[in-house]
Structures are given as C-alpha cells and as structure tokens.
Design a protein around this motif. Sequence first.
Motif, PDB file in Angstrom:
ATOM      1  N   PHE A   1     -23.075   4.992   0.807  1.00 58.62           N
ATOM      2  CA  PHE A   1     -21.647   5.288   0.953  1.00 58.62           C
ATOM      3  C   PHE A   1     -21.422   6.771   0.727  1.00 58.62           C
ATOM      4  O   PHE A   1     -20.833   7.187  -0.267  1.00 58.62           O
ATOM      5  N   ASP A   2     -21.906   7.568   1.675  1.00 61.81           N
ATOM      6  CA  ASP A   2     -21.830   9.004   1.432  1.00 61.81           C
ATOM      7  C   ASP A   2     -20.535   9.607   1.954  1.00 61.81           C
ATOM      8  O   ASP A   2     -20.284  10.779   1.794  1.00 61.81           O
ATOM      9  N   ARG A   3     -19.701   8.794   2.573  1.00 61.82           N
ATOM     10  CA  ARG A   3     -18.418   9.325   2.993  1.00 61.82           C
ATOM     11  C   ARG A   3     -17.302   8.584   2.279  1.00 61.82           C
ATOM     12  O   ARG A   3     -17.240   7.372   2.311  1.00 61.82           O
ATOM     13  N   GLN A   4     -16.462   9.321   1.590  1.00 59.50           N
ATOM     14  CA  GLN A   4     -15.358   8.694   0.875  1.00 59.50           C
ATOM     15  C   GLN A   4     -14.042   9.117   1.482  1.00 59.50           C
ATOM     16  O   GLN A   4     -13.824  10.282   1.755  1.00 59.50           O
ATOM     17  N   VAL A   5     -13.182   8.153   1.688  1.00 66.56           N
ATOM     18  CA  VAL A   5     -11.874   8.431   2.274  1.00 66.56           C
ATOM     19  C   VAL A   5     -10.810   8.014   1.269  1.00 66.56           C
ATOM     20  O   VAL A   5     -10.784   6.875   0.811  1.00 66.56           O
ATOM     21  N   LEU A   6      -9.953   8.967   0.909  1.00 66.80           N
ATOM     22  CA  LEU A   6      -8.913   8.679  -0.065  1.00 66.80           C
ATOM     23  C   LEU A   6      -7.720   8.005   0.619  1.00 66.80           C
ATOM     24  O   LEU A   6      -7.189   8.519   1.598  1.00 66.80           O
ATOM     25  N   VAL A   7      -7.357   6.856   0.104  1.00 63.83           N
ATOM     26  CA  VAL A   7      -6.171   6.155   0.607  1.00 63.83           C
ATOM     27  C   VAL A   7      -5.177   6.120  -0.535  1.00 63.83           C
ATOM     28  O   VAL A   7      -5.230   5.250  -1.389  1.00 63.83           O
ATOM     29  N   ASP A   8      -4.285   7.118  -0.552  1.00 59.33           N
ATOM     30  CA  ASP A   8      -3.403   7.258  -1.709  1.00 59.33           C
ATOM     31  C   ASP A   8      -2.037   6.654  -1.434  1.00 59.33           C
ATOM     32  O   ASP A   8      -1.712   6.300  -0.311  1.00 59.33           O
ATOM     33  N   ARG A   9      -1.252   6.563  -2.484  1.00 58.95           N
ATOM     34  CA  ARG A   9       0.125   6.118  -2.306  1.00 58.95           C
ATOM     35  C   ARG A   9       0.857   7.130  -1.428  1.00 58.95           C
ATOM     36  O   ARG A   9       0.617   8.323  -1.513  1.00 58.95           O
ATOM     37  N   ALA A  10       1.757   6.627  -0.619  1.00 57.02           N
ATOM     38  CA  ALA A  10       2.398   7.490   0.384  1.00 57.02           C
ATOM     39  C   ALA A  10       3.509   8.341  -0.217  1.00 57.02           C
ATOM     40  O   ALA A  10       4.102   7.977  -1.237  1.00 57.02           O
ATOM     41  N   ASP A  11       3.774   9.468   0.415  1.00 52.95           N
ATOM     42  CA  ASP A  11       4.931  10.279   0.028  1.00 52.95           C
ATOM     43  C   ASP A  11       6.180   9.710   0.693  1.00 52.95           C
ATOM     44  O   ASP A  11       6.124   8.685   1.366  1.00 52.95           O
ATOM     45  N   LYS A  12       7.297  10.408   0.521  1.00 50.92           N
ATOM     46  CA  LYS A  12       8.563   9.835   0.971  1.00 50.92           C
ATOM     47  C   LYS A  12       8.549   9.528   2.479  1.00 50.92           C
ATOM     48  O   LYS A  12       8.968   8.446   2.910  1.00 50.92           O
ATOM     49  N   ILE A  13       8.041  10.487   3.263  1.00 55.28           N
ATOM     50  CA  ILE A  13       8.006  10.268   4.711  1.00 55.28           C
ATOM     51  C   ILE A  13       7.097   9.091   5.044  1.00 55.28           C
ATOM     52  O   ILE A  13       7.423   8.245   5.882  1.00 55.28           O
ATOM     53  N   GLY A  14       5.976   9.018   4.348  1.00 52.75           N
ATOM     54  CA  GLY A  14       5.040   7.922   4.558  1.00 52.75           C
ATOM     55  C   GLY A  14       5.659   6.584   4.176  1.00 52.75           C
ATOM     56  O   GLY A  14       5.490   5.586   4.880  1.00 52.75           O
ATOM     57  N   ARG A  15       6.384   6.586   3.064  1.00 53.22           N
ATOM     58  CA  ARG A  15       7.014   5.335   2.621  1.00 53.22           C
ATOM     59  C   ARG A  15       8.038   4.859   3.643  1.00 53.22           C
ATOM     60  O   ARG A  15       8.150   3.666   3.934  1.00 53.22           O
ATOM     61  N   LEU A  16       8.769   5.818   4.189  1.00 50.35           N
ATOM     62  CA  LEU A  16       9.749   5.461   5.215  1.00 50.35           C
ATOM     63  C   LEU A  16       9.033   4.824   6.411  1.00 50.35           C
ATOM     64  O   LEU A  16       9.474   3.802   6.945  1.00 50.35           O
ATOM     65  N   ALA A  17       7.906   5.424   6.780  1.00 50.93           N
ATOM     66  CA  ALA A  17       7.155   4.887   7.924  1.00 50.93           C
ATOM     67  C   ALA A  17       6.653   3.471   7.631  1.00 50.93           C
ATOM     68  O   ALA A  17       6.722   2.587   8.487  1.00 50.93           O
ATOM     69  N   ILE A  18       6.168   3.259   6.404  1.00 56.86           N
ATOM     70  CA  ILE A  18       5.679   1.916   6.048  1.00 56.86           C
ATOM     71  C   ILE A  18       6.832   0.917   6.074  1.00 56.86           C
ATOM     72  O   ILE A  18       6.721  -0.191   6.620  1.00 56.86           O
ATOM     73  N   LEU A  19       7.975   1.319   5.507  1.00 62.95           N
ATOM     74  CA  LEU A  19       9.143   0.426   5.519  1.00 62.95           C
ATOM     75  C   LEU A  19       9.520   0.073   6.951  1.00 62.95           C
ATOM     76  O   LEU A  19       9.864  -1.063   7.259  1.00 62.95           O
ATOM     77  N   ARG A  20       9.432   1.079   7.831  1.00 67.55           N
ATOM     78  CA  ARG A  20       9.801   0.827   9.234  1.00 67.55           C
ATOM     79  C   ARG A  20       8.847  -0.157   9.888  1.00 67.55           C
ATOM     80  O   ARG A  20       9.263  -1.021  10.651  1.00 67.55           O
ATOM     81  N   VAL A  21       7.539  -0.012   9.586  1.00 66.15           N
ATOM     82  CA  VAL A  21       6.551  -0.941  10.155  1.00 66.15           C
ATOM     83  C   VAL A  21       6.914  -2.380   9.784  1.00 66.15           C
ATOM     84  O   VAL A  21       6.932  -3.275  10.625  1.00 66.15           O
ATOM     85  N   HIS A  22       7.252  -2.576   8.519  1.00 61.25           N
ATOM     86  CA  HIS A  22       7.518  -3.947   8.080  1.00 61.25           C
ATOM     87  C   HIS A  22       8.915  -4.421   8.466  1.00 61.25           C
ATOM     88  O   HIS A  22       9.136  -5.618   8.645  1.00 61.25           O
ATOM     89  N   ALA A  23       9.846  -3.461   8.603  1.00 65.32           N
ATOM     90  CA  ALA A  23      11.217  -3.845   8.975  1.00 65.32           C
ATOM     91  C   ALA A  23      11.293  -4.299  10.429  1.00 65.32           C
ATOM     92  O   ALA A  23      12.248  -4.947  10.829  1.00 65.32           O
ATOM     93  N   LYS A  24      10.255  -3.946  11.208  1.00 68.74           N
ATOM     94  CA  LYS A  24      10.243  -4.353  12.609  1.00 68.74           C
ATOM     95  C   LYS A  24      10.318  -5.870  12.759  1.00 68.74           C
ATOM     96  O   LYS A  24      10.784  -6.383  13.761  1.00 68.74           O
ATOM     97  N   GLN A  25       9.810  -6.573  11.750  1.00 68.10           N
ATOM     98  CA  GLN A  25       9.749  -8.030  11.850  1.00 68.10           C
ATOM     99  C   GLN A  25      11.045  -8.708  11.415  1.00 68.10           C
ATOM    100  O   GLN A  25      11.155  -9.914  11.495  1.00 68.10           O
ATOM    101  N   VAL A  26      12.007  -7.923  10.899  1.00 69.02           N
ATOM    102  CA  VAL A  26      13.236  -8.552  10.435  1.00 69.02           C
ATOM    103  C   VAL A  26      14.445  -7.894  11.105  1.00 69.02           C
ATOM    104  O   VAL A  26      14.327  -6.827  11.696  1.00 69.02           O
ATOM    105  N   VAL A  27      15.577  -8.557  10.984  1.00 70.98           N
ATOM    106  CA  VAL A  27      16.794  -7.999  11.578  1.00 70.98           C
ATOM    107  C   VAL A  27      17.547  -7.242  10.497  1.00 70.98           C
ATOM    108  O   VAL A  27      18.043  -7.818   9.541  1.00 70.98           O
ATOM    109  N   LEU A  28      17.623  -5.925  10.645  1.00 67.50           N
ATOM    110  CA  LEU A  28      18.319  -5.106   9.660  1.00 67.50           C
ATOM    111  C   LEU A  28      19.780  -4.945  10.058  1.00 67.50           C
ATOM    112  O   LEU A  28      20.102  -4.809  11.230  1.00 67.50           O
ATOM    113  N   GLY A  29      20.645  -4.965   9.048  1.00 71.43           N
ATOM    114  CA  GLY A  29      22.060  -4.716   9.304  1.00 71.43           C
ATOM    115  C   GLY A  29      22.292  -3.233   9.555  1.00 71.43           C
ATOM    116  O   GLY A  29      21.438  -2.401   9.261  1.00 71.43           O
ATOM    117  N   PRO A  30      23.467  -2.894  10.107  1.00 78.52           N
ATOM    118  CA  PRO A  30      23.750  -1.487  10.428  1.00 78.52           C
ATOM    119  C   PRO A  30      23.835  -0.597   9.177  1.00 78.52           C
ATOM    120  O   PRO A  30      23.603   0.607   9.260  1.00 78.52           O
TER     121      PRO A  30
END
Length: 602
Positions: free
Chosen positions: A319-348
């Motif tokens: 395992f000579d290559r390590q890839v850091l998967v860290d907690r997301a910053d604000k923009i990243g968190r927004l993107a993650i929320l959007r990925v999961h919100a795609k499956q639900v109906v959000l109000g305006p």
Amino acid sequence: MPVDKKISFSIWYVVLAMIAIVLVHDFIVATQKLEELPYSEFRTLVVSDKVAEVTVTNQRVTGKLKSEGVSKDQKLFTTVRVEDPDLVKELNAHNVTFSGVIESTFLRDLLSWVLPALVFVGIWFFAMKRFGQGQSGFMTVGQSKAKIYAEKDTKVTFADVAGVDEAKEELREVIDFLKTPERFTRLGGKIPKGILLVGPPGTGKTLLARAVAGEAGVTFFSISGSEFVEMFVGVGAARVRDLFEQAKVKAPCIIFIDELDAIGKARGMGPMAHEEREQTLNQLLVEMDGFDPRIGVILMAATNRPEILDPALLRAGRFDRQVLVDRADKIGRLAILRVHAKQVVLGPDADLEVIAAMTPGFSGADLANIINEATLLAVRRNKEQVGHSELQEAVERVVGGLEKKNRVLNKMEKERVAHHEVGHALVALSVPGADPIQKISIIPRGIAALGYTLQLPTEDRFLMTKTELENKIAVLLGGRNAEELIFGEASTGAQNDLVRATDIAKSMVKSYGMSEKLGTITLDRERQPLMMQIQAPQEKGDYSEETAREIDCEVRRIVDEQYGRVKQLLTERKAALLEGAKRLLVDEVISGADLKAIMDKY
Ligand code: ADP
Ligand code: ZN
C-alpha cells in the motif's frame, strides 16, 4: 453475491423438475379413469366378447371395452399380466385387436432411484451451506467464500461522491489504468498496486472505491477486515488466498478491504499477540507481493487509523499510495447535501447552503443522514415536501442522537443538569471568540448526554491559537463549575467534559509546544494525519519519567488556571445563571440569544 449460490440453485431446479414430472404423469393417468380389474374378470370379459382391444406390456394388460348400448364411451381397464399361454389364442378367437409394447423402464428407474438421491444431495448441500455460514469456518476451512462479495457493476459513479475532489483526482489514474491496462504497460508506466484510503469514518471511502470500480466498469470484490479475523486459526489466511484467486480470474477488477486496521495492526501490538490476525496479515503480504498488477487487479483498502498499521503493509510495492479522504469543507458539504437531496422533494424554502454552513466537521454519512431524517420528519408531518424546518431539526437530531423523552430524570437531577448546561453556555457567551451558542436543552439525547449545549462553529477552522484552546477548556469546565457554585458539590455528570478538557490541555503541552515550561518541542511522536482532530495522546513518547512528571504538572496547571478563571466568571454571573436555569427548567429548551438577553440584564 456469494459465489457458490449459482451451483446450489441449479441443483434445486433439477430436483423441482423431477417432482413436476412425477406429478404430471400421475395426473394424466388419473384423468383417464382406468379401472383396475382382476385377471379372472378380464378373461371372462374376453370370452363374453366385451373387449375391443388390448395392449400387452411387460407387466400389465390394458385395454378398452366395447361400447355398450347408446353410450359411445369406451371404458378403459387395466389388469396385472399373468403368465397365460392361451391368451393370444383367446384374443384371436374373440376378434380382439391386440398389440404388445416393450415398456421402457428408464423413466421409472430414474424416478425411483435418481430422484431420492438428488433430493438427499440437495438437502445435504443446503445444510452444509447453512452450517458453513452460521459457524464460520468450522466445516468450511479453506473454502469459506461466503463472505467475499463480488459486484459485477457497482452502479456508483464519481457523480455520487462529492466534496472529495482531491481524492477523486488521484484515483482517476487508477480508472484509466483499469480501462486500458495495455496503454500503461506498453509505455512501461508504474502501475499502482495498493491504494490506501485514509480518513475518518463516514467520509465516503467505501463509496469512492465502489465508484472507481463503477467508472472503470470492472468487478468489485469487497470484504471487511474484521471478517477476516475468525475464531479458528488459519481461516483468515485461507480467506485471503481465496479472495486473490477469485479476483485473478475476474481481472480486471478491484479488491477492496474495509477496516484494514483489523488485520493490519502492527504485529506484536496489544496485550496478546493475536496469532490468527498475524497469520492473516502474513498471507495478505504474501499475496500482495505475489501478484503482478499488470493482470489488472488493483487492491484498495480503507482505514481511519493509519498510524496503527504494520509498517510492512505500507512498504513500496504494497500500500505505497495513500489517499486522504477528509471531511468536506463548506462547498463540499453543500455538494454532498445536493447529491443526497436529489432523491427527495425539497420545498422552496429549503436552503441547503444554510445547512452546509452550520455543519462543519460533519462527514458525508452524517449529511446523508440529515437528508434522510428530514425526509422522515416531513413524512411524519404529512408534508408534500421537505422544508427548511425539517432540515434544521434533522441537524439537531444528528448532532445529539435521537431524542430520548422516555428517560425520566428526577427533579433534583433536572435542576443539576439545567445549571450545568447554563454554566457551559454562560462561559461560552463570555469568553471572546468562542463558537456561538445555538441552543441549550435539558431534553436527554443519545446514550450519554442528559442535556446539551449546542455550540456550532461559524466557519471551518484549520488552525487554533493557544487562547482559543484555553477558551475551549474554559467552556468545558463551565458545567462542573456551575454545579459546584450552586449545589456546593460536584456530580458524575461532568466526567466527559473533564476528559475532553484534559485531552486538550495534554495536546497543548505535548503536541503543540504551548507550554513555556517545557518549551516549544513536541513530545508526542504520534502522527496526526487528520487535521484538527484533538486526540488523546495514547502512547508514551520518548521522554524520561521526569519529563512525564513535568507534563502532568503543566496539564494540571493549565486546567486549574482555567478552572479559576471560570469560577470567577460564573460567580460574577450567578444571578444570570440562576435565572437562565429557571427558564430552562420551564421551557426545556432555550436559545443562545435568550440566554444572552438574560445575561445582559444583570
Ligand atoms: P466510509 O467507508 O468512509 O466509512 P462510506 O463510504 O461507507 O464511508 O459512507 C457511508 C455513506 O455516507 C455512503 O454510502 C454515502 O451515502 C454517504 N457519503 C459519505 N461520504 C460521501 C460523499 N463524499 N459524497 C456523497 N455521499 C457520501
Ligand atoms: Zn457538560
């Protein structure tokens, strides 16, 4: 999909087909209304010219009677064949058409012998499989493939993973390689063999690995490290061998080992050297060295504790290559929320940006959970859409665990918890630069917290100053201090606060060089791979007993200093403390702004 399933399935199909044949055969025979006659009666019927035709087989005589009167029905009959040399003569004499059939006994033999045998084989097979699953490894040593999962198409793409762009970038090369291995090998490029995904739980390491397989369109083999470690010595090692054998056949593919630390702990660590784990680890090392990545097999693994891994695993060619998967910053968190919100109906009114802003430190799994909780809340409220209020409440739920209203505190306990929480909050409102207080609650949540003070940072932080760390300690000590001030003695409720305060103080002294007495050196050899994780230093570093004593003294000094400061601060605000707690006891929940108003009054 467990690999053995196919074989046992097809055997069951054969058995079912046999049973069907028998049933159909019986049914046809039954519908023909064959009448069973004694042989003597049959002979009488022949002699009295009642028989139209017969068919003679090895064992039976079947035939038709002549139709009687107006009815056109010809009755069918059957009888046992008896050794009767005169029969043919008689049949001729009475004009009965007859024929002989040499009956094939093949079907009967098949049904009477093969079918029961098949049924037994089937039952045995089934029992073995069950047994093998239940008692892991007892009868299946060396061929325990049940827990290796192979997915032909993971159906996950990079579009499903958000907020970890750097990790994705690094993995893109792996995808290219899996897609066109020839291109890489022709140019003699160095192919990664093992890639270690490192990051806190729930940040999407498994998801990323599956997405790599999905993007490259290759089979995804996965197994969890903890499943390797079995009761019986040797089973884990056999399983590793199996895994690689299966994968080599299916190349190009990805092998993913979750929780690598379960097998990859440094050898000889822990109170008892675990023989089984060591064998498994050794086998893994052997397999890793033994395979040539050019066949198109890439090994991926995930861990949140890379520092405890056996160094042998991280050597070149493993395992000579390590890839850091860290907690997301604000923009990243927004993107993650959007990925999961795609499956639900959000109000305006649902504003994911606000939710992303109030959730620093949340992992992808936490954010997915927020969307899920919010949807459940909306359903419970019979709403058509998920509104902002549901999202907001879901954040609190995920922060504090589920509300446990059924835990009943007695009156004394409730008062204590109220003063304790208001103590935390008042300190947080008084020290400069502390994270703002969202709300204070004495509704018990989760497993441990009897009450809580919800303090959420306004921004992502990557650095903290000494003063900020001291303020953090002060806020943590506020709860216990308030209890002492009001009730004259401490309770057990502050234990977790004290642990956390002490940990911060220890890190300040040992890791961050923030003690004048010990100087600007780090005494902690522990690697701290993840940003802003204030961890308890676990192992004793490389220093003398004397230094250890000094460290203890410094830690105590820092905590004591803050304790004194908090005491003064809360004594000055005792009136606000009493009123705030009173309000909290009535309302159970008050906002940070409410408490600030009370504090400013005095
Ligand atoms: P890990 O393996 O790091 O513990 P997982 O990959 O198992 O985390 O993540 C659990 C779930 O959380 C995923 O199935 C996904 O729904 C969600 N999740 C985690 N990280 C992300 C991310 N970066 N983007 C989108 N969803 C994520
Ligand atoms: Zn507390």
